[in-house]
Design an enzyme around this catalytic site. Structure first.
Site, PDB file in Angstrom:
ATOM      1  N   ILE A  49       0.816  -1.216   0.000  1.00 36.73           N
ATOM      2  CA  ILE A  49       0.000   0.000   0.000  1.00 36.73           C
ATOM      3  C   ILE A  49       0.856   1.276   0.000  1.00 36.73           C
ATOM      4  O   ILE A  49       0.398   2.327  -0.438  1.00 36.73           O
ATOM      5  CB  ILE A  49      -0.963  -0.032   1.210  1.00 36.73           C
ATOM      6  CG1 ILE A  49      -2.207   0.808   0.959  1.00 36.73           C
ATOM      7  CG2 ILE A  49      -0.281   0.382   2.508  1.00 36.73           C
ATOM      8  CD1 ILE A  49      -3.336   0.546   1.963  1.00 36.73           C
ATOM      9  N   ASN A  61      11.527  -8.464   7.234  1.00 38.70           N
ATOM     10  CA  ASN A  61      11.813  -7.807   8.504  1.00 38.70           C
ATOM     11  C   ASN A  61      11.273  -8.679   9.629  1.00 38.70           C
ATOM     12  O   ASN A  61      10.191  -9.250   9.505  1.00 38.70           O
ATOM     13  CB  ASN A  61      11.157  -6.426   8.536  1.00 38.70           C
ATOM     14  CG  ASN A  61      11.690  -5.523   7.440  1.00 38.70           C
ATOM     15  OD1 ASN A  61      12.872  -5.553   7.121  1.00 38.70           O
ATOM     16  ND2 ASN A  61      10.819  -4.734   6.835  1.00 38.70           N
ATOM     17  N   HIS A  72       5.834 -11.901   5.949  1.00 37.77           N
ATOM     18  CA  HIS A  72       5.709 -11.391   4.574  1.00 37.77           C
ATOM     19  C   HIS A  72       7.089 -11.117   4.011  1.00 37.77           C
ATOM     20  O   HIS A  72       7.989 -10.667   4.713  1.00 37.77           O
ATOM     21  CB  HIS A  72       4.843 -10.133   4.519  1.00 37.77           C
ATOM     22  CG  HIS A  72       5.220  -9.076   5.507  1.00 37.77           C
ATOM     23  ND1 HIS A  72       4.875  -9.147   6.836  1.00 37.77           N
ATOM     24  CD2 HIS A  72       5.927  -7.924   5.376  1.00 37.77           C
ATOM     25  CE1 HIS A  72       5.338  -8.086   7.473  1.00 37.77           C
ATOM     26  NE2 HIS A  72       5.997  -7.336   6.609  1.00 37.77           N
ATOM     27  N   GLY A  92      12.236  -3.908  12.101  1.00 38.93           N
ATOM     28  CA  GLY A  92      11.305  -3.036  11.383  1.00 38.93           C
ATOM     29  C   GLY A  92      10.026  -3.724  10.961  1.00 38.93           C
ATOM     30  O   GLY A  92       9.323  -3.246  10.068  1.00 38.93           O
ATOM     31  N   GLN A  93       9.696  -4.864  11.594  1.00 41.82           N
ATOM     32  CA  GLN A  93       8.442  -5.557  11.227  1.00 41.82           C
ATOM     33  C   GLN A  93       7.252  -4.823  11.842  1.00 41.82           C
ATOM     34  O   GLN A  93       7.184  -4.645  13.058  1.00 41.82           O
ATOM     35  CB  GLN A  93       8.480  -7.005  11.739  1.00 41.82           C
ATOM     36  CG  GLN A  93       7.247  -7.796  11.307  1.00 41.82           C
ATOM     37  CD  GLN A  93       7.294  -9.250  11.773  1.00 41.82           C
ATOM     38  OE1 GLN A  93       8.192  -9.669  12.509  1.00 41.82           O
ATOM     39  NE2 GLN A  93       6.322 -10.033  11.333  1.00 41.82           N
ATOM     40  N   SER A  94       6.333  -4.403  10.988  1.00 39.12           N
ATOM     41  CA  SER A  94       5.170  -3.660  11.490  1.00 39.12           C
ATOM     42  C   SER A  94       3.870  -4.447  11.389  1.00 39.12           C
ATOM     43  O   SER A  94       2.869  -4.051  11.980  1.00 39.12           O
ATOM     44  CB  SER A  94       5.030  -2.323  10.751  1.00 39.12           C
ATOM     45  OG  SER A  94       4.803  -2.542   9.375  1.00 39.12           O
ATOM     46  N   HIS A 107       8.997  -8.926   1.214  1.00 38.74           N
ATOM     47  CA  HIS A 107       8.920  -7.792   0.297  1.00 38.74           C
ATOM     48  C   HIS A 107       9.721  -8.156  -0.955  1.00 38.74           C
ATOM     49  O   HIS A 107      10.864  -8.607  -0.848  1.00 38.74           O
ATOM     50  CB  HIS A 107       9.581  -6.542   0.897  1.00 38.74           C
ATOM     51  CG  HIS A 107       8.957  -6.032   2.165  1.00 38.74           C
ATOM     52  ND1 HIS A 107       8.145  -4.927   2.194  1.00 38.74           N
ATOM     53  CD2 HIS A 107       9.049  -6.459   3.448  1.00 38.74           C
ATOM     54  CE1 HIS A 107       7.758  -4.679   3.455  1.00 38.74           C
ATOM     55  NE2 HIS A 107       8.302  -5.597   4.235  1.00 38.74           N
TER      56      HIS A 107
HETATM   57  P1  5GP Z   1       6.953  -4.528   7.486  1.00 39.56           P
HETATM   58  O1  5GP Z   1       7.232  -3.130   7.925  1.00 39.56           O
HETATM   59  O2  5GP Z   1       6.145  -5.293   8.527  1.00 39.56           O
HETATM   60  O3  5GP Z   1       8.135  -5.295   7.023  1.00 39.56           O
HETATM   61  O4  5GP Z   1       6.049  -4.398   6.209  1.00 39.56           O
HETATM   62  C1  5GP Z   1       4.683  -4.197   6.256  1.00 39.56           C
HETATM   63  C2  5GP Z   1       4.284  -3.673   4.906  1.00 39.56           C
HETATM   64  O5  5GP Z   1       2.887  -3.821   4.777  1.00 39.56           O
HETATM   65  C3  5GP Z   1       4.595  -2.180   4.712  1.00 39.56           C
HETATM   66  O6  5GP Z   1       5.443  -2.030   3.576  1.00 39.56           O
HETATM   67  C4  5GP Z   1       3.226  -1.553   4.531  1.00 39.56           C
HETATM   68  O7  5GP Z   1       3.229  -0.513   3.571  1.00 39.56           O
HETATM   69  C5  5GP Z   1       2.366  -2.722   4.097  1.00 39.56           C
HETATM   70  N1  5GP Z   1       0.980  -2.647   4.507  1.00 39.56           N
HETATM   71  C6  5GP Z   1       0.510  -2.359   5.747  1.00 39.56           C
HETATM   72  N2  5GP Z   1      -0.829  -2.387   5.768  1.00 39.56           N
HETATM   73  C7  5GP Z   1      -1.215  -2.716   4.504  1.00 39.56           C
HETATM   74  C8  5GP Z   1      -2.497  -2.913   3.897  1.00 39.56           C
HETATM   75  O8  5GP Z   1      -3.560  -2.782   4.512  1.00 39.56           O
HETATM   76  N3  5GP Z   1      -2.525  -3.227   2.585  1.00 39.56           N
HETATM   77  C9  5GP Z   1      -1.371  -3.381   1.857  1.00 39.56           C
HETATM   78  N4  5GP Z   1      -1.506  -3.702   0.575  1.00 39.56           N
HETATM   79  N5  5GP Z   1      -0.151  -3.211   2.397  1.00 39.56           N
HETATM   80  C10 5GP Z   1      -0.077  -2.879   3.706  1.00 39.56           C
END
Ligand code: 5GP
Ligand code: ZN
Length: 114
Positions: free
Chosen positions: A31, A87, A100, A93-95, A102
């Protein structure tokens, strides 16, 4: 898993731009893309993070990696190159607490990341 945003995406309870799906994984557009190509590859099964990978899940992880070359071709970055990032945890940096991968490409990616 209840209240997991990526489980909801996998179950089509919330919309996303899905570019590939099979019995094991879903691939959809991030997103907030950090590059011209930025998709997320998730297992349909809820796995919280890299920390929860074990031998039982080896088939899922292997499946993710064996799909990556074809995904890269479909996304047009097979020849130009790309980066796959996972992550894990707060410092990583896992949110989102659903494993998942990337897949990023379409521009030159600097290393180390900011
Ligand atoms: P992280 O920071 O955990 O490695 O990556 C989480 C990713 O999920 C981020 O790049 C963020 O933009 C994406 N993301 C978070 N919420 C959503 C969502 O509701 N839909 C989509 N398509 N991506 C999301
Ligand atoms: Zn989940």
């Amino acid at each position: 898993m209840k209240d997991c945003i990526f489980c909801k995406i996998a179950n089509k309870e919330i919309p996303s731009k899905i570019i590939y799906e099979d019995d094991t994984i879903v691939v959809f557009q991030d997103i907030e893309p950090q590059a011209p190509v930025h998709v997320l590859i998730i297992p349909k099964q809820h796995i919280s993070s890299l920390n929860d990978i074990d031998e039982d899940k080896a088939g899922i992880i292997s499946h993710i990696f064996t799909q990556i070359p074809d995904l890269a071709k479909e996304l047009g970055v097979h020849e130009s190159g790309y980066r796959v990032v996972v992550n894990c945890g707060a410092d990583g940096g896992q949110s989102v607490g659903h494993l998942h991968y990337h897949l990023l490409g379409g521009r030159s990616l600097t290393w180390p990341p900011g």
